[in-house]
Write a protein that holds these residues in place. Structure first.
Motif, PDB file in Angstrom:
ATOM      1  N   GLU A 140       0.823  -1.204   0.000  1.00 39.33           N
ATOM      2  CA  GLU A 140       0.000   0.000   0.000  1.00 39.33           C
ATOM      3  C   GLU A 140       0.857   1.253   0.000  1.00 39.33           C
ATOM      4  O   GLU A 140       0.362   2.354  -0.187  1.00 39.33           O
ATOM      5  CB  GLU A 140      -0.925   0.005   1.222  1.00 39.33           C
ATOM      6  CG  GLU A 140      -2.186  -0.812   1.046  1.00 39.33           C
ATOM      7  CD  GLU A 140      -3.098  -0.272  -0.047  1.00 39.33           C
ATOM      8  OE1 GLU A 140      -3.190   0.958  -0.197  1.00 39.33           O
ATOM      9  OE2 GLU A 140      -3.709  -1.089  -0.760  1.00 39.33           O
ATOM     10  N   ALA A 141       2.151   1.055   0.259  1.00 38.72           N
ATOM     11  CA  ALA A 141       3.036   2.211   0.356  1.00 38.72           C
ATOM     12  C   ALA A 141       3.099   2.939  -0.979  1.00 38.72           C
ATOM     13  O   ALA A 141       3.137   2.318  -2.041  1.00 38.72           O
ATOM     14  CB  ALA A 141       4.429   1.758   0.765  1.00 38.72           C
ATOM     15  N   ALA A 142       3.089   4.242  -0.903  1.00 43.14           N
ATOM     16  CA  ALA A 142       3.241   5.044  -2.110  1.00 43.14           C
ATOM     17  C   ALA A 142       4.701   4.975  -2.540  1.00 43.14           C
ATOM     18  O   ALA A 142       5.579   4.743  -1.714  1.00 43.14           O
ATOM     19  CB  ALA A 142       2.840   6.478  -1.822  1.00 43.14           C
ATOM     20  N   PRO A 143       4.951   5.136  -3.847  1.00 42.17           N
ATOM     21  CA  PRO A 143       6.344   5.234  -4.275  1.00 42.17           C
ATOM     22  C   PRO A 143       7.005   6.376  -3.514  1.00 42.17           C
ATOM     23  O   PRO A 143       6.350   7.353  -3.167  1.00 42.17           O
ATOM     24  CB  PRO A 143       6.227   5.547  -5.765  1.00 42.17           C
ATOM     25  CG  PRO A 143       4.859   5.115  -6.161  1.00 42.17           C
ATOM     26  CD  PRO A 143       4.012   5.275  -4.950  1.00 42.17           C
ATOM     27  N   LEU A 144       8.303   6.243  -3.251  1.00 46.10           N
ATOM     28  CA  LEU A 144       8.981   7.211  -2.395  1.00 46.10           C
ATOM     29  C   LEU A 144       8.814   8.644  -2.878  1.00 46.10           C
ATOM     30  O   LEU A 144       8.475   9.530  -2.136  1.00 46.10           O
ATOM     31  CB  LEU A 144      10.470   6.862  -2.322  1.00 46.10           C
ATOM     32  CG  LEU A 144      10.759   5.549  -1.600  1.00 46.10           C
ATOM     33  CD1 LEU A 144      12.233   5.222  -1.651  1.00 46.10           C
ATOM     34  CD2 LEU A 144      10.268   5.623  -0.155  1.00 46.10           C
TER      35      LEU A 144
ATOM     36  N   LEU B 236       9.305   3.262 -11.754  1.00 49.06           N
ATOM     37  CA  LEU B 236       8.414   2.110 -11.655  1.00 49.06           C
ATOM     38  C   LEU B 236       7.560   1.960 -12.911  1.00 49.06           C
ATOM     39  O   LEU B 236       7.402   0.862 -13.441  1.00 49.06           O
ATOM     40  CB  LEU B 236       7.515   2.310 -10.436  1.00 49.06           C
ATOM     41  CG  LEU B 236       7.264   1.081  -9.589  1.00 49.06           C
ATOM     42  CD1 LEU B 236       7.691   1.358  -8.166  1.00 49.06           C
ATOM     43  CD2 LEU B 236       5.812   0.703  -9.618  1.00 49.06           C
ATOM     44  N   ILE B 237       7.028   3.093 -13.395  1.00 50.89           N
ATOM     45  CA  ILE B 237       6.194   3.068 -14.603  1.00 50.89           C
ATOM     46  C   ILE B 237       7.008   2.566 -15.789  1.00 50.89           C
ATOM     47  O   ILE B 237       6.594   1.664 -16.517  1.00 50.89           O
ATOM     48  CB  ILE B 237       5.630   4.479 -14.897  1.00 50.89           C
ATOM     49  CG1 ILE B 237       4.622   4.883 -13.815  1.00 50.89           C
ATOM     50  CG2 ILE B 237       4.983   4.521 -16.266  1.00 50.89           C
ATOM     51  CD1 ILE B 237       4.130   6.312 -13.928  1.00 50.89           C
ATOM     52  N   ARG B 238       8.203   3.143 -15.967  1.00 55.16           N
ATOM     53  CA  ARG B 238       9.060   2.766 -17.113  1.00 55.16           C
ATOM     54  C   ARG B 238       9.421   1.292 -17.067  1.00 55.16           C
ATOM     55  O   ARG B 238       9.342   0.586 -18.072  1.00 55.16           O
ATOM     56  CB  ARG B 238      10.346   3.596 -17.096  1.00 55.16           C
ATOM     57  CG  ARG B 238      10.119   5.057 -17.350  1.00 55.16           C
ATOM     58  CD  ARG B 238      10.790   5.519 -18.642  1.00 55.16           C
ATOM     59  NE  ARG B 238      10.258   6.806 -19.078  1.00 55.16           N
ATOM     60  CZ  ARG B 238      10.678   7.986 -18.600  1.00 55.16           C
ATOM     61  NH1 ARG B 238      11.649   8.015 -17.715  1.00 55.16           N
ATOM     62  NH2 ARG B 238      10.150   9.108 -19.034  1.00 55.16           N
TER      63      ARG B 238
ATOM     64  N   ALA C  39       8.432  11.229  -6.833  1.00 59.31           N
ATOM     65  CA  ALA C  39       8.010  11.243  -8.234  1.00 59.31           C
ATOM     66  C   ALA C  39       8.990  10.475  -9.114  1.00 59.31           C
ATOM     67  O   ALA C  39       8.589   9.734 -10.019  1.00 59.31           O
ATOM     68  CB  ALA C  39       7.875  12.675  -8.719  1.00 59.31           C
ATOM     69  N   ALA C  40      10.284  10.632  -8.836  1.00 65.21           N
ATOM     70  CA  ALA C  40      11.288   9.949  -9.655  1.00 65.21           C
ATOM     71  C   ALA C  40      11.139   8.443  -9.532  1.00 65.21           C
ATOM     72  O   ALA C  40      11.218   7.705 -10.523  1.00 65.21           O
ATOM     73  CB  ALA C  40      12.692  10.382  -9.224  1.00 65.21           C
ATOM     74  N   GLU C  41      10.883   7.990  -8.303  1.00 62.69           N
ATOM     75  CA  GLU C  41      10.677   6.569  -8.039  1.00 62.69           C
ATOM     76  C   GLU C  41       9.440   6.064  -8.786  1.00 62.69           C
ATOM     77  O   GLU C  41       9.460   4.993  -9.397  1.00 62.69           O
ATOM     78  CB  GLU C  41      10.518   6.376  -6.527  1.00 62.69           C
ATOM     79  CG  GLU C  41      10.002   5.034  -6.087  1.00 62.69           C
ATOM     80  CD  GLU C  41      11.091   3.969  -6.078  1.00 62.69           C
ATOM     81  OE1 GLU C  41      12.252   4.345  -6.311  1.00 62.69           O
ATOM     82  OE2 GLU C  41      10.755   2.794  -5.866  1.00 62.69           O
ATOM     83  N   ALA C  42       8.359   6.857  -8.767  1.00 63.81           N
ATOM     84  CA  ALA C  42       7.135   6.467  -9.461  1.00 63.81           C
ATOM     85  C   ALA C  42       7.392   6.364 -10.966  1.00 63.81           C
ATOM     86  O   ALA C  42       6.939   5.427 -11.623  1.00 63.81           O
ATOM     87  CB  ALA C  42       6.032   7.478  -9.186  1.00 63.81           C
ATOM     88  N   MET C  43       8.143   7.319 -11.507  1.00 65.51           N
ATOM     89  CA  MET C  43       8.444   7.326 -12.940  1.00 65.51           C
ATOM     90  C   MET C  43       9.260   6.094 -13.315  1.00 65.51           C
ATOM     91  O   MET C  43       9.011   5.453 -14.338  1.00 65.51           O
ATOM     92  CB  MET C  43       9.223   8.604 -13.286  1.00 65.51           C
ATOM     93  CG  MET C  43       9.092   9.016 -14.718  1.00 65.51           C
ATOM     94  SD  MET C  43       7.341   9.100 -15.105  1.00 65.51           S
ATOM     95  CE  MET C  43       7.326   9.483 -16.775  1.00 65.51           C
TER      96      MET C  43
ATOM     97  N   GLN D  82       7.953  -1.231 -15.508  1.00 64.91           N
ATOM     98  CA  GLN D  82       6.830  -2.134 -15.697  1.00 64.91           C
ATOM     99  C   GLN D  82       6.376  -2.143 -17.152  1.00 64.91           C
ATOM    100  O   GLN D  82       6.038  -3.187 -17.694  1.00 64.91           O
ATOM    101  CB  GLN D  82       5.683  -1.746 -14.759  1.00 64.91           C
ATOM    102  CG  GLN D  82       4.564  -2.769 -14.670  1.00 64.91           C
ATOM    103  CD  GLN D  82       5.045  -4.119 -14.173  1.00 64.91           C
ATOM    104  OE1 GLN D  82       5.947  -4.199 -13.346  1.00 64.91           O
ATOM    105  NE2 GLN D  82       4.459  -5.189 -14.705  1.00 64.91           N
ATOM    106  N   GLN D  83       6.399  -0.962 -17.795  1.00 58.93           N
ATOM    107  CA  GLN D  83       6.052  -0.885 -19.214  1.00 58.93           C
ATOM    108  C   GLN D  83       7.010  -1.730 -20.035  1.00 58.93           C
ATOM    109  O   GLN D  83       6.597  -2.526 -20.874  1.00 58.93           O
ATOM    110  CB  GLN D  83       6.129   0.564 -19.700  1.00 58.93           C
ATOM    111  CG  GLN D  83       4.780   1.249 -19.724  1.00 58.93           C
ATOM    112  CD  GLN D  83       4.901   2.750 -19.875  1.00 58.93           C
ATOM    113  OE1 GLN D  83       6.000   3.305 -19.826  1.00 58.93           O
ATOM    114  NE2 GLN D  83       3.779   3.404 -20.067  1.00 58.93           N
TER     115      GLN D  83
END
Lengths: 209, 103
Positions: free
Chosen positions: A6-10, A18-20, A12-16, A22-23
């Protein structure tokens, strides 16, 4: 469920990242290797039409002596093998995906099957009235022509530049071969057509990463 | 700071949404294949899919393929839009559009 799910990515850079990641991994696993779409056909054309050229060379000559049935049989066996590799490869990548992509794939496959069926009916009807070298040219020129057109159509369906350009290339190669005449057509299709398929596979692979 | 969609802004669900968004619009994927692409346990994936479904981001169809029951999952139009917005917001955070004033 692990607590950190449930933890949010740390940030914005971490979220980006993760997106890259997984894609990339999804694309990689849904389409394992684009060469599977091009190389089986490339080798089939290179070898199949190459052997055909050696047996049925320009001006009715024979460069390499072999039974007359061998070149076409070899070509058809190689094309059938390519179709199997291609079909199994795409089906495996797209297994368990339903919907519009699968529908496109099915209809596109049907277009190939019906297209070649109608073509063989037409040529089969007229082939007896033609001299053997022209009959051979008609078979291969119409087949390569249809293949070129279907590759362009595929490029339009999937907005795939490599596929569309390959279709244009095969069409041009076919026209040049037909103008050059029986015998030469097989050589041109083998080298430029088969070679074009191999290059297209390598380009698609590079883009795929 | 731009508000990030809390439904998507959780590591596991973000991965689920990214995977579904990578499929072509209108495509559906079976539950086991999705699980395989994500390397998640079935229970874990179910929990996250339910939350996404509750938000209207994901559509889950239980059908039959021949005789075997199949669960097909797809991103709804709303889910796709939410993911696009989320990605835009993340981009904006990484690369602020207009440097007006710094704190």
């Amino acid at each position: 469920m692990t607590p950190d799910d449930e933890a949010a990515p740390l940030d914005a850079a971490e979220a980006m990242r993760l997106i890259r990641e997984q894609q990339a991994s999804t694309v990689q696993r849904l389409e394992p290797d684009p060469r599977v779409h091009y190389w089986p056909w490339g080798f089939a054309w290179l070898i199949g039409f190459g052997v055909y050229f050696l047996r049925f060379s320009p001006d009715g000559r024979t460069l390499v002596d072999m039974p007359a049935w061998l070149p076409l049989t070899l070509l058809f066996v190689l094309l059938a093998a390519a179709a199997v590799v291609f079909g199994v490869g795409s089906a495996r990548a797209y297994r368990h995906v339903a919907g519009e992509s699968a529908q496109r794939g099915r209809w596109y496959g049907t277009a190939w099957g019906l297209g070649f069926f109608s073509l063989s009916v037409v040529i089969g009807r007229v082939t007896d009235s033609l001299p053997p070298d022209l009959a051979g040219l008609l078979w291969s020129a119409l087949s390569v022509g249809l293949t070129g057109a279907l590759h362009m159509a595929g490029g339009a369906i999937w907005l795939d530049r490599t596929l569309f350009r390959l279709g244009v290339w095969l069409t041009a190669v076919n026209i040049v071969g037909v103008i050059a005449g029986p015998g030469w057509h097989a050589l041109v299709v083998s080298v430029a057509g088969g070679g074009g398929l191999l290059v297209a596979g390598a380009l698609a692979r590079r883009r795929h990463g | 700071m731009t508000e990030l969609d809390p439904v998507i802004h959780a590591q596991a669900r973000l991965r689920v949404v990214v995977t579904l968004a990578t499929l072509a619009d209108g495509d559906r994927i079976t539950f086991p294949r999705l699980q395989e692409l994500l390397t998640m346990t079935a229970g874990n994936l179910s929990v996250h899919l339910r939350k996404l479904e509750d938000a209207g981001y994901v559509e889950i169809d239980k059908t039959h393929r021949g005789r075997t029951p199949t669960t097909l999952v797809r991103l709804s139009r709303r889910g796709r839009r939410a993911f696009e917005e989320y990605t835009e917001n993340i981009r904006a955070l990484l690369d602020p559009p207009a440097p007006r004033e710094t704190r």
